[in-house]
Design a protein around this motif. Sequence first.
Motif, PDB file in Angstrom:
ATOM      1  N   GLU A  38       0.761  -1.264   0.079  1.00  0.00           N
ATOM      2  CA  GLU A  38       0.031   0.147   0.067  1.00  0.00           C
ATOM      3  C   GLU A  38       0.764   1.232   0.063  1.00  0.00           C
ATOM      4  O   GLU A  38       0.396   2.292   0.638  1.00  0.00           O
ATOM      5  CB  GLU A  38      -1.035   0.034   1.113  1.00  0.00           C
ATOM      6  CG  GLU A  38      -2.020  -1.249   0.938  1.00  0.00           C
ATOM      7  CD  GLU A  38      -3.285  -1.251   2.001  1.00  0.00           C
ATOM      8  OE1 GLU A  38      -3.289  -0.291   2.686  1.00  0.00           O
ATOM      9  OE2 GLU A  38      -3.843  -2.142   2.149  1.00  0.00           O
ATOM     10  N   GLN A  39       1.973   1.205  -0.631  1.00  0.00           N
ATOM     11  CA  GLN A  39       2.987   2.414  -0.953  1.00  0.00           C
ATOM     12  C   GLN A  39       2.151   2.975  -2.332  1.00  0.00           C
ATOM     13  O   GLN A  39       2.618   4.127  -2.416  1.00  0.00           O
ATOM     14  CB  GLN A  39       4.071   2.052  -0.984  1.00  0.00           C
ATOM     15  CG  GLN A  39       4.760   1.426   0.284  1.00  0.00           C
ATOM     16  CD  GLN A  39       6.246   0.934   0.162  1.00  0.00           C
ATOM     17  OE1 GLN A  39       6.788   0.788  -1.158  1.00  0.00           O
ATOM     18  NE2 GLN A  39       6.904   0.740   1.017  1.00  0.00           N
ATOM     19  N   SER A  40       1.434   2.249  -2.888  1.00  0.00           N
ATOM     20  CA  SER A  40       0.975   2.833  -4.150  1.00  0.00           C
ATOM     21  C   SER A  40      -0.289   2.210  -4.516  1.00  0.00           C
ATOM     22  O   SER A  40      -0.703   1.177  -4.060  1.00  0.00           O
ATOM     23  CB  SER A  40       1.719   3.317  -5.419  1.00  0.00           C
ATOM     24  OG  SER A  40       2.093   1.681  -6.063  1.00  0.00           O
ATOM     25  N   LEU A  41      -1.099   2.721  -5.689  1.00  0.00           N
ATOM     26  CA  LEU A  41      -2.334   2.064  -5.826  1.00  0.00           C
ATOM     27  C   LEU A  41      -2.430   1.769  -7.378  1.00  0.00           C
ATOM     28  O   LEU A  41      -2.003   2.525  -8.241  1.00  0.00           O
ATOM     29  CB  LEU A  41      -3.655   3.012  -5.636  1.00  0.00           C
ATOM     30  CG  LEU A  41      -4.113   3.354  -4.153  1.00  0.00           C
ATOM     31  CD1 LEU A  41      -5.008   4.355  -4.325  1.00  0.00           C
ATOM     32  CD2 LEU A  41      -4.453   2.090  -3.572  1.00  0.00           C
ATOM     33  N   PRO A  42      -3.133   0.661  -7.828  1.00  0.00           N
ATOM     34  CA  PRO A  42      -2.891   0.299  -9.185  1.00  0.00           C
ATOM     35  C   PRO A  42      -3.906   1.378 -10.080  1.00  0.00           C
ATOM     36  O   PRO A  42      -4.807   1.818  -9.330  1.00  0.00           O
ATOM     37  CB  PRO A  42      -3.318  -1.143  -9.210  1.00  0.00           C
ATOM     38  CG  PRO A  42      -4.126  -1.255  -7.817  1.00  0.00           C
ATOM     39  CD  PRO A  42      -3.415  -0.424  -6.996  1.00  0.00           C
ATOM     40  N   GLU A  43      -3.404   1.337 -11.300  1.00  0.00           N
ATOM     41  CA  GLU A  43      -4.341   1.962 -12.225  1.00  0.00           C
ATOM     42  C   GLU A  43      -5.462   1.245 -12.450  1.00  0.00           C
ATOM     43  O   GLU A  43      -5.602   0.221 -12.086  1.00  0.00           O
ATOM     44  CB  GLU A  43      -3.698   2.648 -13.536  1.00  0.00           C
ATOM     45  CG  GLU A  43      -2.445   3.383 -13.070  1.00  0.00           C
ATOM     46  CD  GLU A  43      -1.580   3.415 -14.441  1.00  0.00           C
ATOM     47  OE1 GLU A  43      -2.215   3.015 -15.504  1.00  0.00           O
ATOM     48  OE2 GLU A  43      -0.680   4.334 -14.337  1.00  0.00           O
ATOM     49  N   VAL A  44      -6.745   2.247 -12.751  1.00  0.00           N
ATOM     50  CA  VAL A  44      -8.052   1.634 -13.122  1.00  0.00           C
ATOM     51  C   VAL A  44      -8.047   0.467 -13.963  1.00  0.00           C
ATOM     52  O   VAL A  44      -8.464  -0.737 -13.755  1.00  0.00           O
ATOM     53  CB  VAL A  44      -8.966   2.587 -13.247  1.00  0.00           C
ATOM     54  CG1 VAL A  44     -10.420   2.027 -13.730  1.00  0.00           C
ATOM     55  CG2 VAL A  44      -9.195   3.723 -12.594  1.00  0.00           C
ATOM     56  N   ASP A  45      -7.188   0.495 -15.150  1.00  0.00           N
ATOM     57  CA  ASP A  45      -7.161  -0.432 -16.047  1.00  0.00           C
ATOM     58  C   ASP A  45      -6.385  -1.847 -15.619  1.00  0.00           C
ATOM     59  O   ASP A  45      -6.760  -3.089 -15.806  1.00  0.00           O
ATOM     60  CB  ASP A  45      -6.436   0.001 -17.197  1.00  0.00           C
ATOM     61  CG  ASP A  45      -4.940   0.136 -17.121  1.00  0.00           C
ATOM     62  OD1 ASP A  45      -4.733   0.751 -16.104  1.00  0.00           O
ATOM     63  OD2 ASP A  45      -4.063  -0.041 -17.952  1.00  0.00           O
ATOM     64  N   LYS A  46      -5.570  -1.656 -14.540  1.00  0.00           N
ATOM     65  CA  LYS A  46      -4.757  -2.768 -13.974  1.00  0.00           C
ATOM     66  C   LYS A  46      -5.793  -3.439 -12.743  1.00  0.00           C
ATOM     67  O   LYS A  46      -5.615  -4.657 -12.681  1.00  0.00           O
ATOM     68  CB  LYS A  46      -3.544  -2.359 -13.163  1.00  0.00           C
ATOM     69  CG  LYS A  46      -2.621  -1.592 -14.107  1.00  0.00           C
ATOM     70  CD  LYS A  46      -2.199  -2.280 -15.311  1.00  0.00           C
ATOM     71  CE  LYS A  46      -1.315  -1.817 -16.416  1.00  0.00           C
ATOM     72  NZ  LYS A  46      -0.874  -2.475 -17.382  1.00  0.00           N
ATOM     73  N   ILE A  47      -6.510  -2.652 -12.223  1.00  0.00           N
ATOM     74  CA  ILE A  47      -7.786  -3.238 -11.365  1.00  0.00           C
ATOM     75  C   ILE A  47      -8.732  -3.993 -12.194  1.00  0.00           C
ATOM     76  O   ILE A  47      -9.275  -5.316 -11.783  1.00  0.00           O
ATOM     77  CB  ILE A  47      -8.480  -2.208 -10.541  1.00  0.00           C
ATOM     78  CG1 ILE A  47      -7.382  -1.625  -9.689  1.00  0.00           C
ATOM     79  CG2 ILE A  47      -9.509  -2.659  -9.943  1.00  0.00           C
ATOM     80  CD1 ILE A  47      -7.861  -0.327  -8.849  1.00  0.00           C
ATOM     81  N   VAL A  48      -9.154  -3.402 -13.113  1.00  0.00           N
ATOM     82  CA  VAL A  48     -10.239  -4.341 -14.096  1.00  0.00           C
ATOM     83  C   VAL A  48      -9.224  -5.507 -14.903  1.00  0.00           C
ATOM     84  O   VAL A  48      -9.984  -6.631 -14.688  1.00  0.00           O
ATOM     85  CB  VAL A  48     -10.608  -3.420 -15.366  1.00  0.00           C
ATOM     86  CG1 VAL A  48     -11.286  -4.289 -16.332  1.00  0.00           C
ATOM     87  CG2 VAL A  48     -11.332  -2.389 -14.770  1.00  0.00           C
ATOM     88  N   LEU A  49      -8.141  -5.498 -14.947  1.00  0.00           N
ATOM     89  CA  LEU A  49      -7.391  -6.782 -15.721  1.00  0.00           C
ATOM     90  C   LEU A  49      -7.347  -7.892 -14.686  1.00  0.00           C
ATOM     91  O   LEU A  49      -7.544  -9.085 -14.825  1.00  0.00           O
ATOM     92  CB  LEU A  49      -6.154  -6.442 -16.273  1.00  0.00           C
ATOM     93  CG  LEU A  49      -5.244  -7.480 -16.895  1.00  0.00           C
ATOM     94  CD1 LEU A  49      -6.228  -8.138 -17.869  1.00  0.00           C
ATOM     95  CD2 LEU A  49      -4.137  -6.721 -17.482  1.00  0.00           C
ATOM     96  N   MET A  50      -6.989  -7.322 -13.385  1.00  0.00           N
ATOM     97  CA  MET A  50      -6.783  -8.392 -11.957  1.00  0.00           C
ATOM     98  C   MET A  50      -8.141  -8.957 -11.859  1.00  0.00           C
ATOM     99  O   MET A  50      -8.087 -10.179 -11.525  1.00  0.00           O
ATOM    100  CB  MET A  50      -6.271  -7.528 -10.993  1.00  0.00           C
ATOM    101  CG  MET A  50      -4.619  -7.454 -10.945  1.00  0.00           C
ATOM    102  SD  MET A  50      -4.192  -6.652  -9.419  1.00  0.00           S
ATOM    103  CE  MET A  50      -4.664  -4.957  -9.217  1.00  0.00           C
TER     104      MET A  50
END
Length: 201
Positions: A38-50
């Motif tokens: 939790e030092q950074s957050l994934p971008e929206v497209d990466k969340i969708v892909l995950m």
Amino acid sequence: MGIGTRIQQLRINNGLTQEKLAEMLNVSRQSVSKWEMEQSLPEVDKIVLMSRLFGVGTNEILLEAADLKKLRPQEIHLGSVYLIARDFEKSIAFYEKLLSMTVSTRNCGNKFAEFFFDNKCLAIMNEANLPGHHYVDGDHKFVLNFWVEDLKREHIRLKELNIGETTEIEKVHEGYYHFDIYDPDKNVCEITGGFNDGKDE
């Protein structure tokens, strides 16, 4: 539980290392590590892909458990897995070696024995002591799936134990390798996990 912990749990539950998830998302391993810490957050497209890779909705990644419960108040959880064993003692000995642990509980009447691990229960049911139950009707074979960090090392360990027929490691698709080991009743235990085929070395 934060988003980083949820990503880490989903990754582990799907048998992926940080390196493999990073490769599938086309990011660096350090990026995955930073998300999980939790030092950074994934971008929206990466969340969708995950969500597609893990077979869950984006809510499962983004929302806290309390918020998820509001959206999905009725949850179904796995309680126990039952194995109907023809040779009760031999099956207990097999799973003690496979799981590297002694049996957790045994019913005094030799009706069942239980192994508790990873917050789950595997119950070995003695077929000879199940009169009146419907468990023994028909084909009661099943597959158990286990995940390990180092698939090659586990393959060597189980081959050396020689506790059951063991297949060779097989590639299903990129990032998913497995081998099978058969218990005394020929039930299949599929072992999956992290694997390096040596091609990158």
